[in-house]
Design an enzyme around this catalytic site. Structure first.
Site, PDB file in Angstrom:
ATOM      1  N   ASP A   1      15.704  48.198  51.051  1.00  0.00           N
ATOM      2  CA  ASP A   1      16.523  47.125  50.482  1.00  0.00           C
ATOM      3  C   ASP A   1      17.720  46.901  51.399  1.00  0.00           C
ATOM      4  O   ASP A   1      18.826  47.362  51.136  1.00  0.00           O
ATOM      5  CB  ASP A   1      16.989  47.514  49.074  1.00  0.00           C
ATOM      6  CG  ASP A   1      17.548  46.318  48.323  1.00  0.00           C
ATOM      7  OD1 ASP A   1      17.393  45.186  48.807  1.00  0.00           O
ATOM      8  OD2 ASP A   1      18.148  46.519  47.257  1.00  0.00           O
TER       9      ASP A   1
ATOM     10  N   LYS B   1       9.581  50.182  51.644  1.00  0.00           N
ATOM     11  CA  LYS B   1      10.255  48.882  51.765  1.00  0.00           C
ATOM     12  C   LYS B   1      11.743  49.115  51.512  1.00  0.00           C
ATOM     13  O   LYS B   1      12.146  49.515  50.423  1.00  0.00           O
ATOM     14  CB  LYS B   1       9.679  47.882  50.767  1.00  0.00           C
ATOM     15  CG  LYS B   1      10.183  46.461  50.953  1.00  0.00           C
ATOM     16  CD  LYS B   1       9.509  45.511  49.967  1.00  0.00           C
ATOM     17  CE  LYS B   1       9.815  44.054  50.296  1.00  0.00           C
ATOM     18  NZ  LYS B   1      11.250  43.748  50.258  1.00  0.00           N
TER      19      LYS B   1
ATOM     20  N   GLU C   1      12.866  50.168  46.639  1.00  0.00           N
ATOM     21  CA  GLU C   1      12.464  48.780  46.417  1.00  0.00           C
ATOM     22  C   GLU C   1      10.962  48.586  46.325  1.00  0.00           C
ATOM     23  O   GLU C   1      10.491  47.695  45.634  1.00  0.00           O
ATOM     24  CB  GLU C   1      13.032  47.885  47.518  1.00  0.00           C
ATOM     25  CG  GLU C   1      12.847  46.411  47.224  1.00  0.00           C
ATOM     26  CD  GLU C   1      13.397  45.519  48.329  1.00  0.00           C
ATOM     27  OE1 GLU C   1      13.514  44.311  48.082  1.00  0.00           O
ATOM     28  OE2 GLU C   1      13.689  46.021  49.417  1.00  0.00           O
TER      29      GLU C   1
END
Length: 311
Positions: free
Chosen positions: A25, A23, A164
């Site tokens: 950021d 994931k 993240e």
């Protein structure tokens, strides 16, 4: 078109039906290539093409293509939203060109939704991913990151590396534009939440921003969930206050009564500005516990929060 959205999860899904990605950021962007031109659209539907001129070469790769991904600013190999924030709102082409040289961004691509006139949204993720890898998009400003079978291992590795979190995707999932789907699950490391600002208070004995009153969407409107003061010192607070001043209104935008200790001295604003806050969860009364300001979410609108609440 709006991008497909992931649902917040509490655990990594297991089994061969799932695949897992880092994931990032960054700023969610759809890259639409048509007839030699490129249009970059944020998650909120804003045209951000002028802000990222270093991504224009995408238009030379194919005559027709729609990619989904994140624009990230890498600092020492890791995405920095703070560095990206300096690029996101540049609307002047000459200034954007200078910024692209000084602080270039990278487009991390994780899906292809259309190619050469063919709508791929109805195809399973596995087929879209195989096609994406065949496009050979990797270059100086574009990356197609790998996917992983071991979700729990990836979650641990991203925590160790200060990233993240992860996104887990069902291999058979179709692409559902604008919908938050249980076929995509996100597991962030930070205990953060996006909230709307409904009012602000000055610091004690001064005029600078001391705290903001924030809310979340409820069945009948915006529900007050707390006052956020931590993290608003210096430039962060000044920048947020500049966004709030033009939105001032005469009454509270929250449904129900805001406690007197919070409402006293508050300047109310239209619920338009979305911010991220970190907290220790919520109390039994629904208040955020020890919240601290993280950042303004210019890629999200109040409507996005309401739609997320609806499903």
């Amino acid at each position: 078109m709006r991008p497909m959205l992931a649902t917040l999860a509490e655990a990594v899904p297991r089994g061969p039906d799932w695949v897992h990605e880092i994931k990032w950021d960054g700023m969610r962007v759809l890259a639409d290539v048509r007839g030699g031109g490129l249009t970059l659209t944020s998650r909120s539907g804003r045209d951000v093409t002028v802000s990222f001129p270093e991504l224009v070469p995408l238009a030379d790769l194919f005559d027709d293509m729609l990619l989904d991904g994140e624009v990230v600013s890498l600092v020492d190999g890791r995405p920095s939203f703070g560095a990206l924030a300096e690029r996101m709102h540049i609307g002047d082409a000459r200034r954007a060109a200078r910024a692209a040289v000084a602080h270039p961004v990278t487009f991390v691509v994780f899906d292809v939704v259309r190619l050469l006139g063919q709508d791929l949204a109805g195809q399973p993720w596995s087929a879209r991913r195989a096609l994406l890898e065949q496009l050979e998009l990797d270059g100086p400003r574009v990356q197609v990151p790998p996917v992983h079978d071991d979700g729990e291992g990836l979650l641990a590795a991203t925590a160790e590396q200060g990233l993240e979190g992860i996104v887990s995707k069902r291999r058979s999932s179709t692409y559902a534009p604008g919908r938050r789907s249980p076929d995509w699950l996100k597991l962030p490391h930070r205990d953060g939440i996006s909230v709307v600002v409904g009012g602000w208070r000055p610091e004690v004995g001064g005029s600078r921003l001391g705290a903001v009153l924030v809310g979340l969407p409820g069945p009948t409107g915006w529900e007050f969930v707390g006052r956020v003061g931590s993290g608003l010192a210096g430039r962060a607070g000044a920048g947020l206050l500049a966004r709030l001043r033009p939105l001032e209104v005469t009454g509270s935008p929250f449904v129900g009564e805001v406690p007197r200790e919070d409402a006293t001295g508050t300047t109310w604003v239209e619920p338009q500005v979305v911010i991220d806050v970190a907290s220790l969860g919520r109390s039994s009364g629904g208040r955020l516990r020890q919240p601290s300001f993280q950042r303004v979410r210019t890629d999200l609108t109040a409507t996005d929060l309401q739609e997320t609440s609806d499903g």
